[in-house]
Scaffold this active site. Structure first.
Site, PDB file in Angstrom:
ATOM      1  N   LYS A  13      24.320  55.551  71.665  1.00 61.46           N
ATOM      2  CA  LYS A  13      25.557  55.106  71.007  1.00 61.46           C
ATOM      3  C   LYS A  13      25.747  53.593  71.078  1.00 61.46           C
ATOM      4  O   LYS A  13      26.101  52.969  70.096  1.00 61.46           O
ATOM      5  CB  LYS A  13      26.788  55.750  71.654  1.00 61.46           C
ATOM      6  CG  LYS A  13      27.038  57.171  71.292  1.00 61.46           C
ATOM      7  CD  LYS A  13      28.455  57.594  71.656  1.00 61.46           C
ATOM      8  CE  LYS A  13      28.849  57.342  73.083  1.00 61.46           C
ATOM      9  NZ  LYS A  13      28.134  58.170  74.085  1.00 61.46           N
ATOM     10  N   ARG A  88      37.299  60.991  73.657  1.00 57.21           N
ATOM     11  CA  ARG A  88      36.365  61.868  74.356  1.00 57.21           C
ATOM     12  C   ARG A  88      37.020  63.198  74.720  1.00 57.21           C
ATOM     13  O   ARG A  88      36.378  64.037  75.347  1.00 57.21           O
ATOM     14  CB  ARG A  88      35.922  61.203  75.649  1.00 57.21           C
ATOM     15  CG  ARG A  88      34.488  60.641  75.598  1.00 57.21           C
ATOM     16  CD  ARG A  88      34.308  59.957  76.916  1.00 57.21           C
ATOM     17  NE  ARG A  88      33.030  59.674  77.421  1.00 57.21           N
ATOM     18  CZ  ARG A  88      32.448  58.479  77.334  1.00 57.21           C
ATOM     19  NH1 ARG A  88      32.941  57.532  76.596  1.00 57.21           N
ATOM     20  NH2 ARG A  88      31.330  58.257  77.970  1.00 57.21           N
ATOM     21  N   ARG A 127      17.294  53.209  82.801  1.00 53.38           N
ATOM     22  CA  ARG A 127      17.984  52.022  82.294  1.00 53.38           C
ATOM     23  C   ARG A 127      18.221  50.983  83.397  1.00 53.38           C
ATOM     24  O   ARG A 127      18.684  51.327  84.479  1.00 53.38           O
ATOM     25  CB  ARG A 127      19.347  52.496  81.762  1.00 53.38           C
ATOM     26  CG  ARG A 127      19.760  51.888  80.490  1.00 53.38           C
ATOM     27  CD  ARG A 127      20.649  52.739  79.652  1.00 53.38           C
ATOM     28  NE  ARG A 127      21.910  53.178  80.226  1.00 53.38           N
ATOM     29  CZ  ARG A 127      22.827  53.815  79.520  1.00 53.38           C
ATOM     30  NH1 ARG A 127      22.633  54.060  78.228  1.00 53.38           N
ATOM     31  NH2 ARG A 127      23.933  54.217  80.076  1.00 53.38           N
ATOM     32  N   ARG A 160      23.155  50.760  86.778  1.00 50.48           N
ATOM     33  CA  ARG A 160      24.566  51.134  86.826  1.00 50.48           C
ATOM     34  C   ARG A 160      24.712  52.315  87.781  1.00 50.48           C
ATOM     35  O   ARG A 160      23.902  53.246  87.737  1.00 50.48           O
ATOM     36  CB  ARG A 160      25.025  51.577  85.430  1.00 50.48           C
ATOM     37  CG  ARG A 160      25.819  50.533  84.678  1.00 50.48           C
ATOM     38  CD  ARG A 160      26.013  50.917  83.226  1.00 50.48           C
ATOM     39  NE  ARG A 160      26.720  52.175  83.016  1.00 50.48           N
ATOM     40  CZ  ARG A 160      26.977  52.684  81.820  1.00 50.48           C
ATOM     41  NH1 ARG A 160      26.602  52.040  80.718  1.00 50.48           N
ATOM     42  NH2 ARG A 160      27.616  53.825  81.696  1.00 50.48           N
ATOM     43  N   ARG A 171      28.033  63.624  84.017  1.00 51.62           N
ATOM     44  CA  ARG A 171      28.555  63.063  82.763  1.00 51.62           C
ATOM     45  C   ARG A 171      28.220  63.988  81.592  1.00 51.62           C
ATOM     46  O   ARG A 171      29.027  64.168  80.680  1.00 51.62           O
ATOM     47  CB  ARG A 171      27.968  61.665  82.527  1.00 51.62           C
ATOM     48  CG  ARG A 171      28.541  60.619  83.482  1.00 51.62           C
ATOM     49  CD  ARG A 171      27.725  59.357  83.505  1.00 51.62           C
ATOM     50  NE  ARG A 171      27.753  58.622  82.262  1.00 51.62           N
ATOM     51  CZ  ARG A 171      26.875  57.676  81.930  1.00 51.62           C
ATOM     52  NH1 ARG A 171      25.899  57.358  82.759  1.00 51.62           N
ATOM     53  NH2 ARG A 171      26.979  57.046  80.790  1.00 51.62           N
TER      54      ARG A 171
HETATM   55  P1  AMP Z   1      30.289  55.026  78.699  1.00 46.57           P
HETATM   56  O1  AMP Z   1      29.760  53.652  78.919  1.00 46.57           O
HETATM   57  O2  AMP Z   1      30.882  55.220  77.336  1.00 46.57           O
HETATM   58  O3  AMP Z   1      29.309  56.111  79.059  1.00 46.57           O
HETATM   59  O4  AMP Z   1      31.537  55.201  79.700  1.00 46.57           O
HETATM   60  C1  AMP Z   1      31.366  55.064  81.102  1.00 46.57           C
HETATM   61  C2  AMP Z   1      32.433  55.853  81.839  1.00 46.57           C
HETATM   62  O5  AMP Z   1      33.742  55.376  81.501  1.00 46.57           O
HETATM   63  C3  AMP Z   1      32.482  57.346  81.529  1.00 46.57           C
HETATM   64  O6  AMP Z   1      31.525  58.086  82.281  1.00 46.57           O
HETATM   65  C4  AMP Z   1      33.922  57.681  81.910  1.00 46.57           C
HETATM   66  O7  AMP Z   1      34.071  57.746  83.328  1.00 46.57           O
HETATM   67  C5  AMP Z   1      34.676  56.453  81.440  1.00 46.57           C
HETATM   68  N1  AMP Z   1      35.129  56.595  80.032  1.00 46.57           N
HETATM   69  C6  AMP Z   1      34.741  55.849  78.959  1.00 46.57           C
HETATM   70  N2  AMP Z   1      35.387  56.229  77.840  1.00 46.57           N
HETATM   71  C7  AMP Z   1      36.212  57.241  78.199  1.00 46.57           C
HETATM   72  C8  AMP Z   1      37.127  58.074  77.502  1.00 46.57           C
HETATM   73  N3  AMP Z   1      37.332  57.936  76.176  1.00 46.57           N
HETATM   74  N4  AMP Z   1      37.799  59.027  78.207  1.00 46.57           N
HETATM   75  C9  AMP Z   1      37.623  59.171  79.543  1.00 46.57           C
HETATM   76  N5  AMP Z   1      36.766  58.442  80.258  1.00 46.57           N
HETATM   77  C10 AMP Z   1      36.061  57.473  79.616  1.00 46.57           C
END
Ligand code: AMP
Length: 220
Positions: A13, A88, A127, A160, A171
């Site tokens: 993404k 989400r 990563r 990370r 996740r």
């Molecule tokens: P990402 O980089 O998009 O994978 O986001 C990293 C982390 O941020 C996720 O594993 C969640 O803990 C949190 N996160 C990001 N976007 C959301 C969302 N829309 N709703 C809830 N948690 C989020």
């Protein structure tokens, strides 16, 4: 044009969102990036976000909706918008619908990038990034010349905390339980604007399919 980009963690993404935003001149809002910046800033909100993020859990809807509504208000004055990582959950999608209806700027497209679980785990756990310049590497697919060291500035690469395998599995579980239903929600309310793109391919092929899909759905 307003587009939501969805898909499991590790489906590509982030990379694809940057390309799409550039191609269609949309502002790119990544909830994960916004939360990481808040965390790095050391605020009380950042500390709260970190609790959930480091465990691979979704941040509660009230917090997410507040932060993202503000970010959308600040950047979408007339311009295009690409949302990456938000919404989400179904309540987040409902809150977004309400906000976009109030500003009379409904979604033009919901694009879902699909990917296999094992491919996802392999992609994410490999990563690495340079803490100094931000360059992204992958231990298997795009390794640095010297093991775990940035080619450009010789800094030791970081992983990370939420890219470790047990957290990745958490996740993914959160994705299937809480985020997949959002696709059903959009299919019901806005079916003709939803499209799935196969993310188990070379990044350039995925980009080409995404551009084609967004052009078609948005009538661009
Ligand atoms: P990402 O980089 O998009 O994978 O986001 C990293 C982390 O941020 C996720 O594993 C969640 O803990 C949190 N996160 C990001 N976007 C959301 C969302 N829309 N709703 C809830 N948690 C989020």
């Amino acid at each position: 044009m307003r587009v939501v980009l969805m898909g499991p963690p590790g489906a590509g993404k982030g990379t694809q969102a940057k390309r799409l935003a550039e191609k269609f001149r949309m502002a790119h809002l990544s909830s994960g990036d916004i939360f990481r910046a808040e965390k790095a800033g050391g605020s009380a909100l950042g500390a709260k976000l970190a609790e959930y993020m480091s465990a691979g859990k979704l941040v509660p809807d009230e917090i997410v909706v507040d932060v993202m509504a503000k970010a959308i208000r600040e950047c979408s004055a007339g311009g295009g918008l690409l949302l990456d990582g938000f919404p989400r959950t179904v309540p987040q999608a409902q809150a977004l619908d309400k906000q976009l209806a109030a500003s009379r700027t409904p979604l033009d497209a919901v694009v879902v990038i699909t990917a296999d679980d094992e491919q996802i785990v392999r992609r994410i756990t490999g990563r690495r990034s340079c803490p100094k310049c931000g360059r992204i590497y992958h231990t298997e697919f795009m390794p640095p010349r010297e093991n775990n060291v940035c080619d450009d500035d010789k800094a030791t690469l970081d992983q990370r905390a939420d890219d470790k395998e047990d957290v990745v599995r958490q996740r993914l579980e959160a994705y299937y339980r809480q985020t997949e239903p959002v696709i059903g929600y959009y299919r019901q309310s806005n079916g003709e604007h939803v499209v799935e793109v196969d993310g188990n391919r070379a990044p350039e092929e995925v980009t080409a399919s995404l551009i084609e899909a967004v052009s078609r759905l948005a009538g661009a």
